[in-house]
Design a protein around this motif. Structure first.
Motif, short mmCIF file in Angstrom:
data_model
loop_
_atom_site.label_atom_id
_atom_site.label_comp_id
_atom_site.label_asym_id
_atom_site.label_seq_id
_atom_site.Cartn_x
_atom_site.Cartn_y
_atom_site.Cartn_z
N ASP A 1 59.12 36.15 73.14
CA ASP A 1 59.82 36.91 74.18
C ASP A 1 61.23 37.28 73.72
OD1 ASP A 1 57.62 36.80 75.82
OD2 ASP A 1 58.37 35.13 77.04
N GLU A 2 61.90 36.32 73.07
CA GLU A 2 63.27 36.57 72.61
C GLU A 2 63.28 37.66 71.53
OE1 GLU A 2 64.62 32.75 71.36
OE2 GLU A 2 65.22 32.13 73.40
N LYS B 1 61.09 40.04 71.24
CA LYS B 1 60.76 41.30 71.91
C LYS B 1 62.02 41.92 72.52
CE LYS B 1 57.61 43.30 75.35
NZ LYS B 1 56.52 43.01 76.31
N ILE B 2 62.85 41.07 73.15
CA ILE B 2 64.09 41.56 73.74
C ILE B 2 65.05 42.00 72.63
CG2 ILE B 2 66.16 40.91 75.03
CD1 ILE B 2 63.77 41.39 76.79
N SER B 3 65.18 41.18 71.58
CA SER B 3 66.07 41.50 70.47
C SER B 3 65.71 42.84 69.84
CB SER B 3 66.00 40.39 69.41
OG SER B 3 66.82 40.70 68.31
N LYS C 1 76.31 38.52 77.37
CA LYS C 1 75.10 38.62 78.17
C LYS C 1 75.46 38.22 79.61
CE LYS C 1 70.50 36.50 78.74
NZ LYS C 1 69.54 35.52 78.18
N TYR D 1 73.04 43.22 78.36
CA TYR D 1 73.42 42.84 77.01
C TYR D 1 74.43 43.86 76.49
CZ TYR D 1 68.94 40.35 77.44
OH TYR D 1 67.89 39.56 77.87
N GLU E 1 68.07 44.94 81.41
CA GLU E 1 66.73 44.64 81.92
C GLU E 1 66.71 44.93 83.41
OE1 GLU E 1 64.74 40.92 80.96
OE2 GLU E 1 66.18 40.62 79.32
N LEU F 1 63.67 47.98 79.78
CA LEU F 1 64.94 47.72 79.12
C LEU F 1 65.50 49.09 78.80
CD1 LEU F 1 66.81 45.48 77.84
CD2 LEU F 1 65.65 45.99 75.68
N LEU G 1 58.97 46.84 79.14
CA LEU G 1 58.76 45.44 78.78
C LEU G 1 57.47 44.91 79.38
CD1 LEU G 1 62.39 44.05 79.17
CD2 LEU G 1 61.22 44.69 77.07
#
Length: 207
Positions: free
Chosen positions: A41-42, A44-46, A63, A80, A95, A108, A123
């Motif tokens: 998940d991290e 994917k966000i990155s 953040k 972010y 998000e 996102l 997402l």
């Protein structure tokens, strides 16, 4: 060995034992998978932040979590804030989640410092395959519903509601939900002050 007599008590004991054992197994499996899922998940966000801001060498300088009320419901946004290597403000990735046709629609979306849309990525969604799911591409640069470069300072709405954005064919509800997510993300971003000194984390794109 004497065979246990069949009774309601025996059946309850057996079922309880099975439930306890299955619960322990599920808890153990959940423990094993929790770490890899979180890491996935991290990442994917990155990767998403890099994609929607458009700079592979960006640094997330801060953040923030922002909560806002919309139609009596409290919504949560994660902002972010991004800088380049020289410390120049690149804007932010936000998000944002709204209710689509089939369930939650989570996006996102990237904004430049002036609040114009740089890019976006879906997402998660529960929209109809082939219809509402087209939101993944429909609003991208050069597509029919292109919102890239537009500012939600004046809320983005579909043409059917008097706006300038073409809705996804046969998916007006999804289009409205998507644009609402973008508009709400913009409002959350503009309500958050920029602070380059807090929690800097570099986002690196993996091969």
């Amino acid at each position: 060995m004497k065979k246990l007599e069949s009774s309601l008590t025996n059946m309850v004991l057996v079922l309880t034992g099975v439930a306890v054992i299955m619960g322990a197994i599920l808890a153990y499996v959940n423990h094993l998978t929790e770490g890899p899922i979180k890491a996935q998940d991290e990442k994917k966000i990155s990767d998403g932040i890099i994609a929607v801001i458009g700079n592979p060498d960006l640094i997330v300088s801060k953040k923030d979590t922002v909560k806002q009320n919309y139609s009596g419901k409290e919504l949560t946004y994660i902002i972010y804030q991004a800088k380049d290597k020289e410390g120049k403000d690149l804007g932010a990735a936000v998000e944002s989640t709204t209710m689509g046709f089939g369930g939650d629609l989570k996006i996102l979306v990237g904004f430049d410092p002036e609040g114009k849309v740089l890019g976006y990525t879906l997402l998660a969604h529960a929209e109809t395959p082939g219809l509402g799911a087209k939101a993944d591409k429909w609003f991208q640069k050069g597509e029919k519903g292109d919102i890239i470069g537009k500012s939600p300072a004046e809320p983005l709405t579909v043409s059917k509601d008097g706006g300038q954005v073409d809705a996804i064919t046969a998916s007006t509800i999804t289009s409205r939900a998507f644009l609402l997510a973008v508009n709400n993300a913009y409002n959350a971003y503009k309500a958050t002050p920029v602070d380059a000194q807090t929690g800097a984390t570099k986002q690196e794109k993996e091969d």
